[in-house]
Design a protein around this motif. Sequence first.
Motif, mmCIF file in Angstrom:
data_model
loop_
_atom_site.group_PDB
_atom_site.id
_atom_site.type_symbol
_atom_site.label_atom_id
_atom_site.label_comp_id
_atom_site.label_asym_id
_atom_site.label_seq_id
_atom_site.Cartn_x
_atom_site.Cartn_y
_atom_site.Cartn_z
ATOM 1 N N TYR A 116 2.270 5.427 -7.588
ATOM 2 C CA TYR A 116 2.328 4.780 -6.289
ATOM 3 C C TYR A 116 1.285 3.662 -6.227
ATOM 4 C CZ TYR A 116 4.404 9.376 -5.486
ATOM 5 O OH TYR A 116 5.147 10.515 -5.598
ATOM 6 N N PRO A 117 1.569 2.581 -5.514
ATOM 7 C CA PRO A 117 0.647 1.438 -5.477
ATOM 8 C C PRO A 117 -0.591 1.699 -4.623
ATOM 9 C CG PRO A 117 2.573 1.013 -4.115
ATOM 10 C CD PRO A 117 2.846 2.297 -4.819
ATOM 11 N N ALA A 118 -1.715 1.126 -5.050
ATOM 12 C CA ALA A 118 -2.960 1.231 -4.293
ATOM 13 C C ALA A 118 -3.824 0.011 -4.584
ATOM 14 C CB ALA A 118 -3.713 2.506 -4.638
ATOM 15 N N PHE A 119 -4.499 -0.462 -3.557
ATOM 16 C CA PHE A 119 -5.396 -1.610 -3.648
ATOM 17 C C PHE A 119 -6.769 -1.215 -3.115
ATOM 18 C CE2 PHE A 119 -1.134 -3.211 -2.992
ATOM 19 C CZ PHE A 119 -1.022 -4.339 -3.777
ATOM 20 N N VAL A 120 -7.803 -1.915 -3.554
ATOM 21 C CA VAL A 120 -9.124 -1.828 -2.945
ATOM 22 C C VAL A 120 -9.474 -3.242 -2.486
ATOM 23 C CG1 VAL A 120 -11.558 -1.249 -3.244
ATOM 24 C CG2 VAL A 120 -9.797 0.084 -4.434
ATOM 25 N N VAL A 156 -8.786 -8.663 -2.748
ATOM 26 C CA VAL A 156 -8.493 -7.525 -3.616
ATOM 27 C C VAL A 156 -9.532 -7.478 -4.733
ATOM 28 C CG1 VAL A 156 -6.809 -6.489 -5.187
ATOM 29 C CG2 VAL A 156 -6.023 -7.661 -3.109
ATOM 30 N N VAL A 157 -10.288 -6.385 -4.780
ATOM 31 C CA VAL A 157 -11.299 -6.233 -5.833
ATOM 32 C C VAL A 157 -10.811 -5.328 -6.950
ATOM 33 C CG1 VAL A 157 -13.207 -6.689 -4.262
ATOM 34 C CG2 VAL A 157 -12.466 -4.336 -4.612
ATOM 35 N N PRO A 197 -9.814 -15.386 -6.016
ATOM 36 C CA PRO A 197 -9.732 -14.084 -5.359
ATOM 37 C C PRO A 197 -8.411 -13.920 -4.606
ATOM 38 C CG PRO A 197 -11.106 -15.553 -4.064
ATOM 39 C CD PRO A 197 -10.749 -16.304 -5.319
ATOM 40 N N VAL A 198 -7.695 -12.864 -4.912
ATOM 41 C CA VAL A 198 -6.418 -12.580 -4.261
ATOM 42 C C VAL A 198 -6.700 -11.967 -2.896
ATOM 43 C CG1 VAL A 198 -4.289 -11.258 -4.385
ATOM 44 C CG2 VAL A 198 -5.271 -12.229 -6.470
ATOM 45 N N ASN A 199 -6.122 -12.540 -1.851
ATOM 46 C CA ASN A 199 -6.346 -12.039 -0.507
ATOM 47 C C ASN A 199 -5.166 -11.175 -0.078
ATOM 48 O OD1 ASN A 199 -6.084 -12.412 2.682
ATOM 49 N ND2 ASN A 199 -8.234 -12.606 2.090
ATOM 50 N N ALA A 200 -5.456 -9.932 0.292
ATOM 51 C CA ALA A 200 -4.402 -8.968 0.600
ATOM 52 C C ALA A 200 -3.597 -9.363 1.839
ATOM 53 C CB ALA A 200 -5.001 -7.581 0.790
ATOM 54 N N LEU A 201 -4.270 -9.912 2.852
ATOM 55 C CA LEU A 201 -3.551 -10.302 4.068
ATOM 56 C C LEU A 201 -2.623 -11.472 3.773
ATOM 57 C CD1 LEU A 201 -3.559 -9.449 7.118
ATOM 58 C CD2 LEU A 201 -4.873 -11.528 7.516
ATOM 59 N N ARG A 202 -3.120 -12.442 3.041
ATOM 60 C CA ARG A 202 -2.298 -13.585 2.643
ATOM 61 C C ARG A 202 -1.146 -13.125 1.749
ATOM 62 N NH1 ARG A 202 -6.281 -16.529 0.674
ATOM 63 N NH2 ARG A 202 -6.814 -17.376 2.722
ATOM 64 N N LEU A 203 -1.436 -12.202 0.866
ATOM 65 C CA LEU A 203 -0.424 -11.661 -0.040
ATOM 66 C C LEU A 203 0.719 -11.018 0.746
ATOM 67 C CD1 LEU A 203 -0.288 -11.382 -3.196
ATOM 68 C CD2 LEU A 203 -1.179 -9.075 -2.890
#
Length: 215
Positions: free
Chosen positions: A58-62, A69-70, A91-97
């Motif tokens: 299952y997918p997970a991000f920190v 995303v770190v 740096p990948v931004n989760a909200l933008r993603l």
Amino acid sequence: MVLYLAEHLNVPLRERNALLLASGYAPVYSQRALDDDDSDMRYVREAIERLLASHNPYPAFVIDRQWNVVARNVSTAALLKDVAPELLVPPVNALRLALHPSGLAPRIVNLAEWSAYLLQRLDHQMLVTGDAGLAKLADEARSYPGIAEPSQETANPVDRVFVPLHLMNGFRELRFLNMVATFGTALDVTAAELVIEAFYPADPATAQALEGPSE
């Protein structure tokens, strides 16, 4: 007294340091890099690595305070395969993603509902921290097409347990429940601001799609 009040008001550690400075005191909370091997931060990193690995398939991000995303596990790759390459440049931004029209947004079936949930979280974070960077990120997110304000959300909560994420993966619709977690006893600014965003299947079809055929 400053720390006593900050503790009882649940002020974030970064803002506690700022209050101490404004009161003429030195900051007391460290802000170490996540890859600092000369401190206990290595145990924070190891905990993250174990959690992400064990959460597969299952997918997970920190993500950090700015929603960057770190770390993420390998199972996130399936969700991100149609995302524009420029959104995956660090740096990948989760909200933008999630909400950018070149990100996941076109594949989110319940985009209005999901964007309202994300913006509600972001608005609360801005209220607590007063972070100008978060305000800028919120303005950007609100400029995207199809985004709904939390006040516009009209979903009926009756007989519902949670707000799912409905995401198209090819011709298949996946349905996820998300769980948000933090380090409960963090005394370092970096560690305290990390958020673990884990997704779980919210129906048997999604579980089967992620886990693959049973042996």
